[in-house]
Design a protein around this motif. Structure first.
Motif, PDB file in Angstrom:
ATOM      1  N   THR A 768       0.829  -1.203   0.000  1.00  0.00           N
ATOM      2  CA  THR A 768       0.000   0.000   0.000  1.00  0.00           C
ATOM      3  C   THR A 768       0.866   1.255   0.000  1.00  0.00           C
ATOM      4  N   PHE A 769       1.911   1.281   0.839  1.00  0.00           N
ATOM      5  CA  PHE A 769       2.823   2.433   0.843  1.00  0.00           C
ATOM      6  C   PHE A 769       3.557   2.549  -0.488  1.00  0.00           C
ATOM      7  N   GLU A 770       3.919   1.412  -1.067  1.00  0.00           N
ATOM      8  CA  GLU A 770       4.582   1.453  -2.373  1.00  0.00           C
ATOM      9  C   GLU A 770       3.646   2.029  -3.437  1.00  0.00           C
ATOM     10  N   LEU A 771       2.354   1.676  -3.338  1.00  0.00           N
ATOM     11  CA  LEU A 771       1.398   2.204  -4.313  1.00  0.00           C
ATOM     12  C   LEU A 771       1.232   3.715  -4.145  1.00  0.00           C
ATOM     13  N   ILE A 772       1.242   4.224  -2.904  1.00  0.00           N
ATOM     14  CA  ILE A 772       1.161   5.671  -2.662  1.00  0.00           C
ATOM     15  C   ILE A 772       2.363   6.379  -3.292  1.00  0.00           C
ATOM     16  N   ASN A 773       3.575   5.884  -3.047  1.00  0.00           N
ATOM     17  CA  ASN A 773       4.774   6.486  -3.620  1.00  0.00           C
ATOM     18  C   ASN A 773       4.772   6.397  -5.142  1.00  0.00           C
ATOM     19  N   THR A 774       4.240   5.289  -5.676  1.00  0.00           N
ATOM     20  CA  THR A 774       4.193   5.135  -7.135  1.00  0.00           C
ATOM     21  C   THR A 774       3.264   6.171  -7.746  1.00  0.00           C
ATOM     22  N   MET A 775       2.086   6.420  -7.109  1.00  0.00           N
ATOM     23  CA  MET A 775       1.174   7.436  -7.636  1.00  0.00           C
ATOM     24  C   MET A 775       1.820   8.819  -7.608  1.00  0.00           C
ATOM     25  N   ILE A 776       2.519   9.167  -6.525  1.00  0.00           N
ATOM     26  CA  ILE A 776       3.192  10.481  -6.444  1.00  0.00           C
ATOM     27  C   ILE A 776       4.238  10.589  -7.554  1.00  0.00           C
ATOM     28  N   ARG A 777       5.032   9.556  -7.735  1.00  0.00           N
ATOM     29  CA  ARG A 777       6.097   9.598  -8.742  1.00  0.00           C
ATOM     30  C   ARG A 777       5.532   9.680 -10.154  1.00  0.00           C
ATOM     31  N   ASN A 778       4.501   8.885 -10.430  1.00  0.00           N
ATOM     32  CA  ASN A 778       3.925   8.888 -11.782  1.00  0.00           C
ATOM     33  C   ASN A 778       3.314  10.229 -12.136  1.00  0.00           C
ATOM     34  N   HIS A 779       2.580  10.845 -11.209  1.00  0.00           N
ATOM     35  CA  HIS A 779       1.928  12.116 -11.516  1.00  0.00           C
ATOM     36  C   HIS A 779       2.935  13.262 -11.600  1.00  0.00           C
ATOM     37  N   LYS A 780       4.057  13.149 -10.870  1.00  0.00           N
ATOM     38  CA  LYS A 780       5.125  14.128 -11.062  1.00  0.00           C
ATOM     39  C   LYS A 780       5.662  14.060 -12.492  1.00  0.00           C
ATOM     40  N   GLU A 781       5.903  12.827 -12.956  1.00  0.00           N
ATOM     41  CA  GLU A 781       6.437  12.652 -14.300  1.00  0.00           C
ATOM     42  C   GLU A 781       5.439  13.122 -15.353  1.00  0.00           C
ATOM     43  N   ILE A 782       4.152  12.835 -15.154  1.00  0.00           N
ATOM     44  CA  ILE A 782       3.142  13.280 -16.122  1.00  0.00           C
ATOM     45  C   ILE A 782       3.095  14.799 -16.176  1.00  0.00           C
ATOM     46  N   TYR A 783       3.184  15.438 -14.990  1.00  0.00           N
ATOM     47  CA  TYR A 783       3.148  16.914 -14.954  1.00  0.00           C
ATOM     48  C   TYR A 783       4.352  17.487 -15.680  1.00  0.00           C
ATOM     49  N   LEU A 784       5.532  16.970 -15.402  1.00  0.00           N
ATOM     50  CA  LEU A 784       6.752  17.517 -16.005  1.00  0.00           C
ATOM     51  C   LEU A 784       6.801  17.253 -17.512  1.00  0.00           C
ATOM     52  N   ASN A 785       6.254  16.129 -17.948  1.00  0.00           N
ATOM     53  CA  ASN A 785       6.309  15.793 -19.372  1.00  0.00           C
ATOM     54  C   ASN A 785       5.257  16.537 -20.189  1.00  0.00           C
ATOM     55  N   ASN A 786       4.143  16.965 -19.572  1.00  0.00           N
ATOM     56  CA  ASN A 786       3.050  17.591 -20.320  1.00  0.00           C
ATOM     57  C   ASN A 786       2.983  19.111 -20.099  1.00  0.00           C
ATOM     58  N   THR A 787       3.935  19.687 -19.373  1.00  0.00           N
ATOM     59  CA  THR A 787       3.938  21.138 -19.128  1.00  0.00           C
ATOM     60  C   THR A 787       5.172  21.742 -19.796  1.00  0.00           C
ATOM     61  N   THR A 788       4.930  22.777 -20.597  1.00  0.00           N
ATOM     62  CA  THR A 788       6.057  23.406 -21.328  1.00  0.00           C
ATOM     63  C   THR A 788       6.959  24.192 -20.414  1.00  0.00           C
ATOM     64  N   ASP A 789       6.409  24.901 -19.446  1.00  0.00           N
ATOM     65  CA  ASP A 789       7.219  25.688 -18.517  1.00  0.00           C
ATOM     66  C   ASP A 789       6.823  25.314 -17.090  1.00  0.00           C
ATOM     67  N   PRO A 790       7.291  24.126 -16.605  1.00  0.00           N
ATOM     68  CA  PRO A 790       6.873  23.682 -15.272  1.00  0.00           C
ATOM     69  C   PRO A 790       7.496  24.519 -14.180  1.00  0.00           C
ATOM     70  N   LYS A 791       6.706  24.752 -13.168  1.00  0.00           N
ATOM     71  CA  LYS A 791       7.217  25.463 -11.999  1.00  0.00           C
ATOM     72  C   LYS A 791       7.954  24.484 -11.100  1.00  0.00           C
ATOM     73  N   PRO A 792       8.881  24.973 -10.314  1.00  0.00           N
ATOM     74  CA  PRO A 792       9.616  24.060  -9.417  1.00  0.00           C
ATOM     75  C   PRO A 792       8.692  23.521  -8.314  1.00  0.00           C
ATOM     76  N   LEU A 793       8.787  22.227  -8.043  1.00  0.00           N
ATOM     77  CA  LEU A 793       7.946  21.577  -7.042  1.00  0.00           C
ATOM     78  C   LEU A 793       8.481  21.834  -5.637  1.00  0.00           C
ATOM     79  N   LYS A 794       7.610  21.711  -4.678  1.00  0.00           N
ATOM     80  CA  LYS A 794       7.968  21.923  -3.287  1.00  0.00           C
ATOM     81  C   LYS A 794       8.925  20.834  -2.825  1.00  0.00           C
ATOM     82  N   THR A 795       9.737  21.196  -1.851  1.00  0.00           N
ATOM     83  CA  THR A 795      10.694  20.231  -1.309  1.00  0.00           C
ATOM     84  C   THR A 795      10.016  19.301  -0.315  1.00  0.00           C
ATOM     85  N   GLU A 796      10.707  18.224   0.026  1.00  0.00           N
ATOM     86  CA  GLU A 796      10.197  17.264   0.991  1.00  0.00           C
ATOM     87  C   GLU A 796      10.039  17.908   2.364  1.00  0.00           C
ATOM     88  N   GLU A 797      10.949  18.836   2.707  1.00  0.00           N
ATOM     89  CA  GLU A 797      10.865  19.492   4.013  1.00  0.00           C
ATOM     90  C   GLU A 797       9.593  20.307   4.135  1.00  0.00           C
TER      91      GLU A 797
END
Length: 814
Positions: A768-797
């Motif tokens: 379940t935790f792996e699936l949560i991390n996978t969803m976060i990672r996949n949607h980050k990649e989709i956002y970065l790949n489909n946005t021409t001028d992506p804004k910088p994402l927030k840090t983990e802190e």
């Protein structure tokens, strides 16, 4: 049959009524005696007698030979027969055609001397219409034509032969009459000569005119005595001097053995039949004496010894045992059932076992040892008689205490028989076993029917203040000498359970010196049992497992089942008990599994079903199994498999509730929609939906702890969280064209991390935790790949500080 000829045999399956395990290939005619008796070799034995009835002393089978039909028929003791045939078998088609021929007319009707044609015709057509009469007339015409055709085929072609034969017979009639007269005269002469040869030896005329007879020789004297033997036998029989009569028969047999030629001559002499008739009368007299119930032991022994000397061992044994069985049946009929079952069974057992004991003593003192197998068979028949009476009179009762007492009465008589050297307890238990097993199966069916009626009226409302009770007439329980530690979330026999996992339940020690089943103490009064239950409840917290009416009913019923069966239990009954318990529990858990799937049930009702399943899996099954184990010293056969199966049902019930609850939380409590993450502007860093989810899970945990137990909180909550993550992941997969905005992605990451944070206090699977991390990672990649001028994402802190702040505020607030 011809002497010295061997005839090959084959089994005729059409005439045989029983198949033979061994096929005998041939039969040999060894000899043909002067009296017309045949000696044949068949089945590796020699058979002697006329062809229609041949016997041998080595077996009870009788055979008959039909040379015309070329058949050998073996008749067994059960009247069934095996038919062998030499030569060719009859044509099968002709046989089947003869069988298929329909002939409703009974020819015997016309052979009667009282046959009245007018009455027969009137009776035949009184209730028939003209059409039916016409049809019947047509049928008779067809039969007539058919008979004519058969005569033309079978008779007419031989007509000339029949005419010639009839003329020859007519011409030879006079010759045949003369020949018959000569044979009659010859027979008379031979009979006279035989009388003279038996009555007198010989005499010699001396040379002098004086006639002097010589004394009879040692060979001739016994032969002369045979002429007086029938009269001596008659006198002895009439005067009831049976010992003398048997001695005469033995003397006659000795003469036959020492003078073989005498027996050959006697075969055609009426003296032989006279002697045999007298011997038959003597045997019948002794048989009738043996049937008398008034004979004393010494008289029985003397009578049987006389029959044994007459080579009537088997008949004497059969009549002796049959007379004893008849006497037992007559005595049983005189026993009146006055309402006291134990008294009736005691009297019944006394009569039967006393008769068995006396019969065994008389039998062993009178018959040779090799015939004891017949005595054992007779004893088993008498045990079958009393077991049938048990099935009709005892096993119809609902009071298992009375049933156990009745069984114990018979067992005590078996033990007394053991002291006399006759061990029949094993046979008694073997005969009683099927009846007791059927009794248990009927009890199981009754429980299942009652349980089904109870489930049909079930509202699934849990009750916390319930007590386990037995009906007052049930006065005994199985022994429970060993203690077993139970989880506090499991209700004890008194009906309660605590909310903590530290308390334990120890089954009360049961001692009753009045009732013994199979050498074990099994009794406890209801008042003692209920008081022990109340005492064991003093250390239990006020929180109790909430059970529904059907589970309380099942608990009471299955406890009563255990109490009743332990009255009559033996180790041999463990398989059928295991099977019955397994069927009852599986039926109930299967019904719970089907009920939890219904949509109209509320949360409280679903939790009540889960509470029922927890009680059955964690407590009731093991407690009942322990009770039977204490009573027999053996574990149930299928306990491990049954526990595994029931736990599978329980997990299925819990998972089905968790899946439905997860979907309800996503759609109703959280109002979660995947399209909310498409916004670009930054959102308030507050995961409202999952805070709502966290609070809903906290409320659900309290409800589960209140309505089920504390141990069920973590598994259900963990399963709900896993199902929610799966639902969210599946919905994202179905909307593959969904692209997150900058603000929506940041908010989604915050929610997922918050979800992973509060899921950490539950035993959620790593997947379940792996699936949560996978969803976060996949949607980050989709956002970065489909946005021409992506804004910088927030840090983990950034996300960590927000989540820590939320967790801290919630802890302070609570």
């Amino acid at each position: 049959m011809k002497k010295g000829v061997t005839y090959p045999l084959k089994v005729d399956t059409h005439l045989s009524t029983v198949s033979s395990s061994v096929n005998y290939n041939d039969i040999e005619c060894v000899d043909i005696k002067s009296n017309g008796h045949y000696v044949v070799k068949f089945m590796y034995r020699e058979w002697v007698g006329p062809l229609n009835l041949m016997t041998t002393q080595k077996t009870s089978i009788k055979i008959s030979i039909d040379p015309k039909e070329q058949t050998v028929t073996c008749t067994h003791t059960d009247k069934k027969k095996t038919v062998y045939r030499w030569g060719e078998f009859p044509n099968k088609k002709e046989t089947e055609q003869n069988k298929k021929e329909d002939n409703p007319v009974q020819y015997e009707t016309f052979l009667s001397s009282n046959f009245n044609p007018d009455k027969y015709v009137n009776d035949l057509f009184t209730h028939k219409t003209d059409q039916q009469a016409t049809v019947h007339l047509q049928y008779l015409d067809n039969r007539k034509l058919g008979c004519i055709d058969h005569l033309k085929k079978d008779v007419y072609k031989n007509h000339l032969i029949f005419i010639g034969a009839s003329k020859e017979i007519a011409n030879s009639e006079v010759d045949m009459l003369d020949f018959r007269n000569l044979i009659s005269d010859y027979g008379n002469v031979m009979s006279s000569l035989q009388n003279i040869s038996i009555s007198w030896d010989h005499y010699k005329v001396k040379k002098s005119n004086k006639i002097d007879f010589e004394p009879l020789s040692q060979i001739t004297e016994p032969i002369q005595w045979l002429t007086t033997a029938p009269n001596e036998l008659s006198v002895s029989i009439e005067q009831r001097e049976f010992e003398v009569a048997v001695s005469l028969v033995e003397k006659i047999n000795k003469i036959y053995e020492s003078n073989p030629k005498v027996e050959i001559v006697m075969q055609t002499h009426p003296l032989k039949d006279q002697i045999e008739n007298k011997v038959k009368i003597l045997t019948d007299k002794l048989m009738n004496e043996l049937r008398s119930p008034l004979l004393k032991a010494n008289q029985i022994k003397d009578t049987i010894s006389l029959l044994v000397r007459l080579s009537q061992n088997d008949k004497a044994k059969s009549i002796f045992l049959e007379s004893r069985s008849h006497a037992i049946n007559q005595t049983i009929k005189k026993i009146v059932f006055s309402g006291d079952l134990n008294r009736y069974i005691g009297e019944l057992a006394r009569v039967i076992f006393n008769s068995i004991n006396s019969t065994c003593n008389d039998f062993t003192n009178s018959f040779p040892v090799y015939m004891n197998s017949g005595l054992v068979s007779w004893i088993i028949e008498e045990l079958v008689l009393i077991s049938d009476i048990f099935n009709r009179q005892v096993f119809i009762l609902d009071n298992f205490y009375s049933i156990s007492q009745a069984i114990r009465i018979v067992e005590s008589h078996c033990e007394m028989m053991d002291q006399t050297g006759l061990s029949i307890g094993f046979y008694w238990n073997l005969l009683l076993q099927p009846h007791i097993e059927q009794l248990i199966v009927n009890y199981e069916i009754k429980i299942r029917d009652s349980m089904l009626h109870q489930l049909m009226d079930e509202k699934w409302n849990g009750v916390s203040n319930w007590d386990y009770e037995l009906k007052s007439q049930q006065i005994s329980l199985p022994p429970s000498s060993s203690s077993s530690t139970k989880s506090s979330n499991t209700p004890i026999a008194g009906g309660g359970n605590s909310g903590s996992s530290s308390s334990s339940y120890q089954s009360p020690s049961i001692n009753n010196h009045n009732n013994n089943v199979g050498g074990k103490k099994v009794g406890l009064t209801f008042q003692q049992m209920h008081q022990d239950n109340l005492n064991s409840m003093e250390d239990v917290d006020q929180g109790r497992l909430k059970l529904t009416a059907s589970t309380i009913f099942l608990n009471s019923t299955i406890q009563k089942f255990a109490n009743d069966i332990c009255q009559i239990i033996t180790i041999d009954l463990i398989p059928v008990i295991s099977q019955s318990l397994g069927i009852i529990f599986k039926d109930y858990m299967s019904y719970l599994q089907n009920e939890i799937q219904k949509e109209h049930l509320s949360d409280i009702q679903c939790l009540a079903i889960i509470s029922d399943s927890v009680y059955i899996v964690d407590d009731l099954v093991s407690r009942i199994a322990t009770r039977f184990e204490d009573a027999t010293g053996e574990k149930l056969n299928n306990l491990t498999q049954l526990s595994s199966l029931l736990y599978g049902y329980f997990e299925s019930i819990r998972d089905q509730y968790s899946s439905r609850k997860a979907l309800e939380l996503v759609d109703n409590s959280m109002n979660w929609e995947e399209q909310e993450y498409q916004v670009e502007e930054e959102l308030d860093p507050f995961p409202k939906n999952f805070i709502v989810l966290s609070e809903a899970l906290d409320r659900l945990a309290e409800s589960i702890q209140t309505n089920v137990n504390v141990e069920s909180v973590l598994p259900i909550a963990s399963r709900i969280i896993s199902e929610i993550v799966n639902i969210i992941s599946n919905r994202f997969e179905t909307t593959s064209n969904l692209v997150f905005g900058y603000g929506g992605l940041q908010h989604f990451i915050l929610e997922m991390k918050y979800l992973a944070t509060f899921a950490g206090k539950y035993p959620v699977e790593d997947s379940t935790f792996e699936l949560i991390n996978t969803m976060i990672r996949n949607h980050k990649e989709i956002y970065l790949n489909n946005t021409t001028d992506p804004k910088p994402l927030k840090t983990e802190e950034y996300f960590t500080s927000i989540i820590d702040n939320l967790v801290y505020q919630k802890a302070v607030y609570n």
